[in-house]
Motif scaffolding. Structure first.
Motif, PDB file in Angstrom:
ATOM      1  N   LEU A  45       0.811  -1.204   0.000  1.00 52.67           N
ATOM      2  CA  LEU A  45       0.000   0.000   0.000  1.00 52.67           C
ATOM      3  C   LEU A  45       0.851   1.264   0.000  1.00 52.67           C
ATOM      4  N   SER A  46       2.021   1.196   0.626  1.00 52.43           N
ATOM      5  CA  SER A  46       2.873   2.383   0.651  1.00 52.43           C
ATOM      6  C   SER A  46       3.288   2.817  -0.734  1.00 52.43           C
ATOM      7  N   THR A  47       3.290   1.872  -1.654  1.00 51.08           N
ATOM      8  CA  THR A  47       3.727   2.267  -2.992  1.00 51.08           C
ATOM      9  C   THR A  47       2.711   3.183  -3.653  1.00 51.08           C
ATOM     10  N   PHE A  48       1.493   3.173  -3.116  1.00 48.88           N
ATOM     11  CA  PHE A  48       0.486   4.052  -3.712  1.00 48.88           C
ATOM     12  C   PHE A  48       0.400   5.391  -3.000  1.00 48.88           C
ATOM     13  N   PHE A  54       7.477   6.804   3.140  1.00 51.60           N
ATOM     14  CA  PHE A  54       6.948   5.646   3.832  1.00 51.60           C
ATOM     15  C   PHE A  54       5.835   6.041   4.786  1.00 51.60           C
ATOM     16  N   SER A  55       4.713   6.301   4.223  1.00 55.37           N
ATOM     17  CA  SER A  55       3.526   6.777   4.928  1.00 55.37           C
ATOM     18  C   SER A  55       3.866   7.681   6.102  1.00 55.37           C
ATOM     19  N   ALA A  56       3.897   8.958   5.801  1.00 53.89           N
ATOM     20  CA  ALA A  56       4.242   9.916   6.838  1.00 53.89           C
ATOM     21  C   ALA A  56       3.187   9.961   7.925  1.00 53.89           C
ATOM     22  N   TYR A  57       1.986   9.566   7.581  1.00 52.23           N
ATOM     23  CA  TYR A  57       0.917   9.691   8.573  1.00 52.23           C
ATOM     24  C   TYR A  57       0.193   8.392   8.712  1.00 52.23           C
ATOM     25  N   GLY A  58       0.373   7.736   9.808  1.00 47.72           N
ATOM     26  CA  GLY A  58      -0.365   6.514  10.050  1.00 47.72           C
ATOM     27  C   GLY A  58       0.091   5.400   9.139  1.00 47.72           C
ATOM     28  N   PHE A  59      -0.601   4.314   9.209  1.00 46.11           N
ATOM     29  CA  PHE A  59      -0.175   3.129   8.504  1.00 46.11           C
ATOM     30  C   PHE A  59      -0.557   3.133   7.044  1.00 46.11           C
ATOM     31  N   PHE A  60      -1.628   3.783   6.731  1.00 42.13           N
ATOM     32  CA  PHE A  60      -2.071   3.670   5.344  1.00 42.13           C
ATOM     33  C   PHE A  60      -2.106   5.014   4.667  1.00 42.13           C
ATOM     34  N   PRO A  61      -1.867   5.040   3.377  1.00 45.32           N
ATOM     35  CA  PRO A  61      -1.780   6.314   2.671  1.00 45.32           C
ATOM     36  C   PRO A  61      -3.119   7.040   2.722  1.00 45.32           C
ATOM     37  N   LEU A  66      -0.674   6.386  -8.633  1.00 46.02           N
ATOM     38  CA  LEU A  66       0.143   5.389  -9.310  1.00 46.02           C
ATOM     39  C   LEU A  66       1.476   5.981  -9.725  1.00 46.02           C
ATOM     40  N   ASN A  67       1.703   7.212  -9.297  1.00 44.45           N
ATOM     41  CA  ASN A  67       2.883   7.913  -9.777  1.00 44.45           C
ATOM     42  C   ASN A  67       4.184   7.210  -9.410  1.00 44.45           C
ATOM     43  N   ASN A  68       4.198   6.607  -8.226  1.00 44.92           N
ATOM     44  CA  ASN A  68       5.436   5.976  -7.784  1.00 44.92           C
ATOM     45  C   ASN A  68       5.896   4.894  -8.728  1.00 44.92           C
ATOM     46  N   PHE A  69       4.941   4.242  -9.363  1.00 46.12           N
ATOM     47  CA  PHE A  69       5.347   3.228 -10.341  1.00 46.12           C
ATOM     48  C   PHE A  69       5.810   3.869 -11.631  1.00 46.12           C
TER      49      PHE A  69
END
Lengths: 291, 443, 494
Positions: A45-48, A54-61, A66-69
């Motif tokens: 999920l961090s990849t999204f 690496f998720s600056a806030y909490g566990f989930f984005p 999709l930009n990271n890909f």
């Protein structure tokens, strides 16, 4: 005997103890599955994550993208020079494929030989291979570098393939265990029919060895994707890097790239393992039984 | 044992005593005897090898071996364009040359044996073997030699030579500051350095102690954890076994360093776990920080468990499926509880079956470099230790000594000591294990 | 092989045979020892002739491999530089190309085999480490255009007494017995390009620049901002990073090595009242939060500053673009971002070392910094072309362009004056001695680990329930311990 059993089980009621047992079992299963799933899920999920870290806030984005890909494959011209992910992928595929080919061949042959032939230095060799695997090898890397440099194999993917293939036979124990489970009688029958040792191996034993072949090929294929120490020494040029080296070279500001790059290689490998899991099981089990 | 050595010498003596001229010729010119026996190809091969190696030796090998013993005689200065001797290169190349000499001696011995065997054959009335017949032997009786030739060659060059190189380094004074100067052989002085008062011996023993505890703990947890998991998945009441087994596979399949970096970030001071804690109004817990010896160790054990229990589980699953189910039936009829069945039937069988794997896993865990390298990246030294943290394993320490501090010879010495410890333990267990002694029990 | 029962065994003939056989065998084997003795002993290396490296004659057809740093490549500066150089030197058929290697390539290992670059761009401590190993050439710096425009302090960062072989009139090494005679030659091994010194980045809309003039103000600001909104911070950065925290000790008079940082036999981090600096560090850490005790905050600063979670941080000038990018990701246009991001010089410290009760007397912050520059590998076949490249890359126009694209603080004083702003300030700070250039001697590598551990201890202590380093006496003790640790690290195996 059999009738007796069926009659008994037909009349049995479901006992409360059994219910508790089932409930506990499934709870345990779920908890364990979550423990294994969670970090991987987080990574994926961090990849999204739009912030690219690496998720600056909490566990989930909180913002998805999709930009990271995209930046792995189509970033600015200069960044692509620095972080040539497609090239790393190709390099690693190349290395994986050939070291799988050669490494599997070598280790299968070695294991079969150690299993079948009782030659004099056999036990000594078994002990030596055990010992060889126990050395921590950083300093040894310098020697490997010198040797490869003298042979002109630095900055050359074939050098890496050579070392991986050369090292493969050291892990022959699992494969040997597999061959140990094939009874000698099969060999003897073939020999009575006039086959040579080579014939016995290629025509009789090999077709029976599908599970262990797949297992060996899979592990050999997967290894170059996670080894970052050896390629870093043997491949100074960026264009020659494998994915493992490339990902490791990213500093902390490139998290987006790191997570996306990691997930992209992790997913196919995970899929491969899933598809071939039954071979893994049979491969490991028979290997361990005799060792 | 001594008897065997004695036998060997007697054998050699008789060989010398009863050698015919052809054999004696081969002692001087490899392949000479074979050529006289009309074994043209074989004789030629041996002769070419002899010439080849001697030529190599004249051109390069002799100088290399001399260089091996001197480790360079004159130091240059590349910064002035003046090339001198490179000690480490000379060590490596000298080692290579010495190995070539050993190979030569080995081939020479084979050559003599071969001629002698032919001599005996001729004596007993048979004709010397033709080349084609020899080849056939290699596909049949001597198949193992054909097969093992390449692996042995490769492992020697890329496995044994580097390790010998590393061991030899421990007997020199080579470190990062040596070049462009020369290194020297110092015998056991390096080891003396390690153990002198005020030296780093306390650090070594502290790390060794932790390392042993770590290896035992992780191996036990992973082994029994995997076994437990396999038993859990094997239970009759579990539907869809394949599905449940997929989850541990996730951990198995993701490349190791990626998982480790992910875990490091997860537990870091600015990572998601601490953010949750902060969000709830709590104080950040520094799981992996300087003070956090035991929590860092615990996290290390936990993460290792996460990473390696899947393998143990797969292993155990396979083994359990090989088990004789009837044993359980019999036990149940005798009234044994589940627990008793486990301890008396399952456990002994599984342990017996997997002893070599346990050893391999123990060694692997002992030398597990990655776990604390990635996990504890922020901490570089713990108080009271010499360039080591309190979670470092010996491999991590060696890494710091060599890569971070350039103390190559000390690192090599520690590596050697470490190897002695692990190999003693491993050999002790392995050589006594049934898997080594009675391999054919199950065939 | 059982040879015990052999029919051919006939006692009489055998004795002679045995003797012949054994003699031949031994002769055979002694070939090797003989060869080793003769050839080996005579193969002692003859030291080649020395030569004048920089003759001024450009090597035609040279292909110079240049190892630049990642940011310069990423922002396109490097491509521009090479293109411009190649255009200018096309007539000589000299081309500069990207070495395309990782930035932490080990020249010591790769260089002798020809795998290294010809020119490398590195920080001064790394370059000087290579210099100590004899892997890079001493440069004829007077021949460089940049010679008169870069200050002494920057040049000194690349200065060392090289241990060179004495050459006679014919450029042959003068031998002293078996080894060549050597003497110490003052040499400079790198050409300075930029000054790395910390600066304060801040959000103009969140903090008043006045606040950033002294550390005591910043301390107060932190506490105020945290009280106002617990989720926010004022100034924050990782407090264990040795590079950025060394300054707290240095400002108060501590020194690393004796004799102006050349003599590692005495470590002086506890000297001259350095415990005041330790106290300041600890207090500052306590005004932030527990996140500052490891490195995980560092990659997050750009994003968090852009989101306004904190208002200011400290880092180097060359990551300016990363802050702008982060602001643009969070709703600012480029012009707005440039207007919003402020860059300020180092705040001043109170002489007494107590941020809570600062006295009126202020001392400047001396912060650790470095000089990055170009050097030439000793293994390059094209030293003169490489020198030409360095001359080109350190020219006024190149340095100016580098500043435009990357925001670096140039070492060339003429460019700094032209550009003004923070670059000029950093240049002045260097000249005044407020930027402490990293010592280049090898012993420095043993310093980073213990210092990081010290600051980690100190920062962690600000949050411990039972603090161990609260008073300045305790801090002084800990500093003395630091000195001993560093000393042991350097000298245990020297």
């Amino acid at each position: 005997m059999m009738n007796f059993d069926i009659k008994k089980s037909k009349g049995r009621k479901i006992r409360p103890k059994k219910i508790v047992d089932v409930v506990l079992t499934y709870t345990g299963l779920i908890i364990i599955s979550l423990i294994f799933l969670f970090p991987v899920l987080w990574l994926v999920l961090s990849t999204f994550n739009a912030t690219g870290i690496f998720s600056a806030y909490g566990f989930f984005p909180q913002e998805w993208t999709l930009n990271n890909f995209r930046i792995l494959f189509a970033d600015s011209e200069y960044l692509m020079m620095l972080y040539n992910y497609p090239r790393w992928l190709l390099n690693t595929l190349f290395v994986s494929f050939f070291s799988m080919l050669f490494g599997t061949g070598l280790v299968i042959l070695t294991a079969y030989t150690m299993s079948r032939f009782k030659f004099r230095s056999r036990k000594r060799m078994m002990v030596m291979t055990l010992l060889l695997g126990m050395f921590p090898s950083f300093l040894a890397m310098s020697a490997v570098f010198f040797i490869m440099a003298e042979f002109g194999l630095v900055n050359n993917l074939w050098g890496l393939i050579l070392i991986y293939s050369a090292g493969a036979p050291l892990g022959y124990l699992v494969q040997k265990g597999f061959f140990d489970t094939i009874p000698n009688s099969i060999d003897e029958a073939a020999r009575i029919d006039g086959a040579t040792s080579m014939g016995v191996f290629f025509r009789i034993i090999l077709p029976l060895s599908k599970p262990i072949l797949v297992f060996t090929a899979l592990t050999a294929f997967a290894w170059p994707w996670s080894d970052f120490i050896l390629p870093q020494i043997l491949l100074p040029d960026r264009d020659m890097w494998t994915v493992a080296v490339g990902l490791n070279s990213l500093d902390d500001t490139q998290f987006a790239r790191f997570t996306a790059g990691s997930v992209l290689i992790a997913v196919p490998i995970i899929t491969l393992y899933f598809i071939l899991s039954k071979y893994l099981v049979s491969g490991l089990s028979s290997g361990a039984t005799k060792g | 044992m001594i008897k065997a050595i004695k036998q060997k010498f007697i054998g050699i003596g008789r060989l010398f005593g009863s050698a015919n001229p052809k054999t004696i010729l081969s002692m001087f010119f490899m392949g000479g005897g074979q050529l006289l026996n009309k074994q043209w190809i074989k004789g030629l091969i041996y002769f070419v090898i002899q010439v080849g190696i001697i030529v190599y030796f004249v051109l390069r090998g002799a100088a290399d071996v001399a260089g091996f013993f001197t480790l360079g005689t004159v130091a240059g200065n590349p910064a002035q364009g003046i090339e001198g001797d490179n000690s480490i290169l000379m060590l490596t190349m000298g080692l290579l040359a010495i190995i070539v000499v050993i190979i030569y001696l080995f081939v020479w011995t084979i050559n003599i044996r071969d001629v002698f065997d032919t001599q005996l054959r001729v004596k007993s009335g048979k004709k010397p073997l033709r080349f084609r017949e020899e080849l056939r032997e290699f596909i049949d009786k001597k198949f193992y030699k054909t097969i093992l030739f390449l692996p042995v060659l490769f492992v020697s060059i890329f496995g044994i030579i580097p390790i010998i190189f590393m061991i030899l380094l421990a007997f020199t004074d080579f470190n990062a500051g040596t070049f462009p100067g020369l290194a020297n052989w110092v015998g056991f002085a390096t080891f003396g350095e390690l153990f002198r008062a005020g030296g780093i011996a306390p650090t070594f023993f502290r790390i060794l102690g932790w390392n042993i505890i770590w290896a035992i703990a992780t191996t036990a947890i992973n082994y029994f954890g995997g076994l437990g998991l396999a038993l859990l998945y094997n239970k009759k009441c579990v539907k869809g076994k394949t599905f449940w087994r997929l989850f541990p596979m996730l951990a198995y399949a993701v490349p190791g360093f990626i998982s480790l970096i992910a875990f490091r970030f997860m537990f870091s001071a600015s990572g998601p776990i601490n953010q949750l804690i902060m969000g709830d109004g709590g104080e950040i817990i520094n799981f992996l920080g300087l003070d956090a010896t035991w929590s860092a160790r615990a996290i290390g054990i936990g993460v290792t468990a996460w990473l390696t229990i899947p393998t143990s589980m797969l292993l155990a699953t396979g083994i359990l499926s090989n088990m004789n189910k009837e044993l359980y039936e019999a036990a149940k009829i005798d009234g044994a509880t589940g627990f008793k069945q486990f301890t008396k039937i399952t456990l002994p069988f599984v342990i017996f079956a997997t002893t070599p794997v346990i050893i391999m896993q123990f060694v692997g865990n002992f030398n597990n470099f990655g776990i604390f390298f990635f996990l504890r990246q922020g901490v570089s030294e713990s108080p009271g230790m010499y360039v080591a943290t309190d979670t470092d394993l010996l491999v991590n320490w060696i890494f710091r000594l060599t890569v971070d501090n350039g103390l190559f010879n000390i690192g090599a010495a520690v590596s050697l000591l470490m190897f002695i410890v692990t190999s003693t333990i491993a050999l002790f267990v392995y050589l006594r294990s049934p898997a080594y002694r009675k391999e054919d029990t199950f065939r | 092989m059982q040879y015990q029962n052999i029919e051919n065994y006939s006692p009489k003939k055998s004795k002679l045979r045995v003797i012949i056989a054994i003699t031949l065998a031994v002769l055979h084997l002694s070939v090797f020892t003989g060869l080793i003795a003769c050839i080996g002993v005579n193969s002692r290396t003859e030291l080649g002739q020395g030569r004048i490296i920089f003759t001024g004659e450009l090597e035609r057809g040279a292909r110079i491999r240049v190892l630049e740093n990642d940011t310069a490549i990423a922002q396109g500066f490097f491509s521009e530089l090479i293109a411009a150089f190649n255009a200018e030197y096309a007539s000589y058929n000299i081309q500069a190309i990207d070495a395309n290697q990782g930035n932490f390539l080990d020249l010591e290992q790769a260089g002798p085999f020809g795998f290294g670059p010809c020119v490398l761009f590195q920080a001064n401590d790394r370059i000087m480490r290579f210099a100590e190993g004899g892997h890079i050439f001493a440069l004829p710096i007077e021949q460089l255009d940049t010679f008169e425009y870069v200050g002494d302090k920057a040049w000194n960062a690349f200065f060392m007494y090289a241990y060179e072989i004495v050459l006679d009139e014919n450029n042959r090494p003068v031998m002293d017995g078996e080894q060549p005679l050597r003497h110490r030659v003052p040499s400079t091994f790198g050409a300075p390009v930029m000054i790395q010194g910390p600066v304060i980045y801040y959000r103009r809309s969140l903090v008043d620049p006045e606040v950033l003039t002294t550390w005591a103000n910043i301390y107060q600001f932190n506490r105020d901002r945290a009280t106002a909104n617990p989720a926010h911070r004022g100034y924050i950065r990782s407090m264990i990073d040795p590079y950025f925290n060394f300054g707290y000790l240095l400002s108060y008079g501590a020194y690393i090595f004796a004799e102006n940082n050349t003599d590692p036999s005495r470590i002086g981090l506890s000297q001259n009242g350095a415990e005041r600096g330790a106290n300041v560090h600890r207090q500052l850490a306590s005004s932030m939060d527990n996140r500052v005790v490891d490195h995980s905050l560092t990659p997050l600063v750009y994003e968090q500053l852009a989101r306004g979670i904190f208002a200011a941080t400290m880092t180097t000038p060359d990551v300016y673009t990363l802050f702008i990018d982060a602001l643009m990701r969070n709703g600012f246009s480029r012009e707005e971002a440039v207007a919003e991001l402020g860059v300020a010089p180092m705040p001043k410290l109170p002489l007494c070392g107590d941020l809570r009760n600062p006295d009126a007397e202020l001392i400047p912050s001396i912060m650790m910094g470095g000089i990055n520059g170009y050097a030439i590998s000793a293994y390059t076949p094209y030293p003169n072309a490489a020198l030409a490249f360095i001359n080109f890359a350190t020219s006024f126009r190149s340095i100016q362009r580098r500043h435009e694209l990357l925001g670096i603080a140039p070492a060339r004083e003429d460019v700094a004056e032209e550009v003004g702003g923070i670059s000029l300030i950093i240049n002045e700070e260097l000249a005044e001695g407020n930027i402490f250039v990293m010592p280049s001697i090898r012993a420095m590598t043993q310093v980073w680990g213990p210092v990081e551990a010290f600051f980690a201890d100190l920062a962690q202590d600000a949050f411990r329930s039972r603090p161990l380093l609260q008073t300045q006496t305790q801090q002084l003790q800990r500093l003395a311990q630091l000195d001993t640790t560093i000393y042991n690290a350097i000298w245990t195996f020297a």
